[in-house]
Design a protein around this motif. Structure first.
Motif, PDB file in Angstrom:
ATOM      1  N   ASP A 195     -16.483  41.121 -43.635  1.00  0.00           N
ATOM      2  CA  ASP A 195     -15.389  42.049 -43.353  1.00  0.00           C
ATOM      3  C   ASP A 195     -14.540  42.314 -44.588  1.00  0.00           C
ATOM      4  OD1 ASP A 195     -16.284  42.208 -40.778  1.00  0.00           O
ATOM      5  OD2 ASP A 195     -14.596  41.116 -39.873  1.00  0.00           O
ATOM      6  N   GLU A 196     -14.279  41.251 -45.365  1.00  0.00           N
ATOM      7  CA  GLU A 196     -13.480  41.430 -46.583  1.00  0.00           C
ATOM      8  C   GLU A 196     -14.219  42.294 -47.597  1.00  0.00           C
ATOM      9  OE1 GLU A 196     -10.427  40.699 -46.811  1.00  0.00           O
ATOM     10  OE2 GLU A 196     -10.239  39.403 -45.052  1.00  0.00           O
ATOM     11  N   LEU A 224     -16.280  44.740 -46.903  1.00  0.00           N
ATOM     12  CA  LEU A 224     -16.167  46.129 -46.454  1.00  0.00           C
ATOM     13  C   LEU A 224     -14.820  46.729 -46.868  1.00  0.00           C
ATOM     14  CD1 LEU A 224     -17.747  45.997 -42.871  1.00  0.00           C
ATOM     15  CD2 LEU A 224     -18.744  46.991 -44.947  1.00  0.00           C
ATOM     16  N   LYS A 225     -13.771  45.921 -46.854  1.00  0.00           N
ATOM     17  CA  LYS A 225     -12.446  46.403 -47.280  1.00  0.00           C
ATOM     18  C   LYS A 225     -12.455  46.742 -48.771  1.00  0.00           C
ATOM     19  CE  LYS A 225     -10.024  43.488 -43.924  1.00  0.00           C
ATOM     20  NZ  LYS A 225      -9.139  42.310 -43.798  1.00  0.00           N
ATOM     21  N   ILE A 226     -13.208  45.954 -49.532  1.00  0.00           N
ATOM     22  CA  ILE A 226     -13.280  46.181 -50.976  1.00  0.00           C
ATOM     23  C   ILE A 226     -14.169  47.376 -51.301  1.00  0.00           C
ATOM     24  CG2 ILE A 226     -14.129  45.165 -53.153  1.00  0.00           C
ATOM     25  CD1 ILE A 226     -13.169  42.438 -51.980  1.00  0.00           C
ATOM     26  N   LYS A 282     -18.172  47.561 -50.158  1.00  0.00           N
ATOM     27  CA  LYS A 282     -19.491  47.469 -49.530  1.00  0.00           C
ATOM     28  C   LYS A 282     -19.762  46.039 -49.091  1.00  0.00           C
ATOM     29  CE  LYS A 282     -22.023  51.201 -51.791  1.00  0.00           C
ATOM     30  NZ  LYS A 282     -23.248  51.553 -52.533  1.00  0.00           N
ATOM     31  N   LYS A 283     -20.527  45.905 -48.006  1.00  0.00           N
ATOM     32  CA  LYS A 283     -20.847  44.573 -47.495  1.00  0.00           C
ATOM     33  C   LYS A 283     -21.615  43.738 -48.522  1.00  0.00           C
ATOM     34  CE  LYS A 283     -25.149  46.057 -45.278  1.00  0.00           C
ATOM     35  NZ  LYS A 283     -25.885  46.206 -44.020  1.00  0.00           N
ATOM     36  N   SER A 307     -20.127  40.695 -50.464  1.00  0.00           N
ATOM     37  CA  SER A 307     -19.634  39.507 -49.757  1.00  0.00           C
ATOM     38  C   SER A 307     -19.976  38.217 -50.496  1.00  0.00           C
ATOM     39  CB  SER A 307     -20.168  39.464 -48.322  1.00  0.00           C
ATOM     40  OG  SER A 307     -21.573  39.428 -48.295  1.00  0.00           O
ATOM     41  N   ARG A 361     -13.844  43.110 -58.569  1.00  0.00           N
ATOM     42  CA  ARG A 361     -12.705  43.047 -57.636  1.00  0.00           C
ATOM     43  C   ARG A 361     -12.979  42.018 -56.548  1.00  0.00           C
ATOM     44  NH1 ARG A 361     -12.900  48.677 -57.361  1.00  0.00           N
ATOM     45  NH2 ARG A 361     -13.342  48.597 -55.118  1.00  0.00           N
TER      46      ARG A 361
END
Length: 196
Positions: A135-136, A138-140, A142-143, A146, A183
């Motif tokens: 989930d984090e 996706l916020k940045i 792309k999956k 992770s 990032r």
């Protein structure tokens, strides 16, 4: 003075990118003048089965295999893999746990239950850093980033310079995704610093 050997166990599900993660750890360690030995077991990866690897970093390392009960850190890319490989760890070791679940076939077919309570009980025996890296990511952006979040967390507990980690990440991801991956790495570092 550097610790003699740090034993890192990685556990995941086929297709999660464990081999790339192992490669980045090894490159960073070698670039910072550590001796490194690693191995990956990926035979089940094409079927979505479990995959795992060992990375041992130190002044002098003779074998990639972590002796039973000597694991310092477990990077679990899925909660069940955290449970499965916790037996490798020493007392009070650190588990970096991606809480995003990938349900095994037997759970999907309702023949077994997902071991939620057993995974939660890991917190009683180990220092567990739990994050939904999926989930984090996706916020940045792309999956796929992770795992780089998990690497950022891991980096806080390994005596390798941050710039060295970042170079290893940049060298192993597509050029157009370098900024996003860095990032993600920085975000992971910020999480890890809260547990140091």
């Amino acid at each position: 003075m550097r610790k003699l050997t740090t034993n890192i166990m990685l556990g995941g599900v086929g297709g999660q990118g464990l081999i790339l993660m192992t490669k980045i750890i090894c490159q960073a360690a070698l670039a910072d003048d550590f001796d490194v030995k690693s191995n990956d077991v990926v035979g089940l990866s094409q079927r979505g089965g479990m995959v795992w690897g060992n990375v041992r970093i130190g002044n002098r390392v003779y074998s990639p295999n972590i002796p039973p009960g000597e694991g310092d850190i477990l990077v679990a890319m899925e909660p069940i893999e955290g449970l499965r490989w916790s037996s490798v760890l020493k007392e009070k070791a650190t588990i970096i746990l991606n809480s995003k679940r990938f349900y095994p076939t037997m759970v999907q077919q309702e023949k077994h239950e997902y071991p939620i309570a057993e995974v939660e009980n890991l917190k009683e025996a180990f220092k567990v850093i739990e994050i939904n890296a999926f989930d984090e990511a996706l916020k940045i952006g792309k999956k796929q980033v992770s795992n780089v979040i998990l690497l950022g967390i891991l980096s806080v507990f390994i005596d390798i310079k941050v710039d060295t980690w970042k170079k290893a990440v940049a060298n192993n991801v597509p050029n157009k995704t370098i900024e996003m991956n860095l990032r993600a790495f920085d975000f992971g570092v910020s999480i890890g610093e809260g547990y140091k």
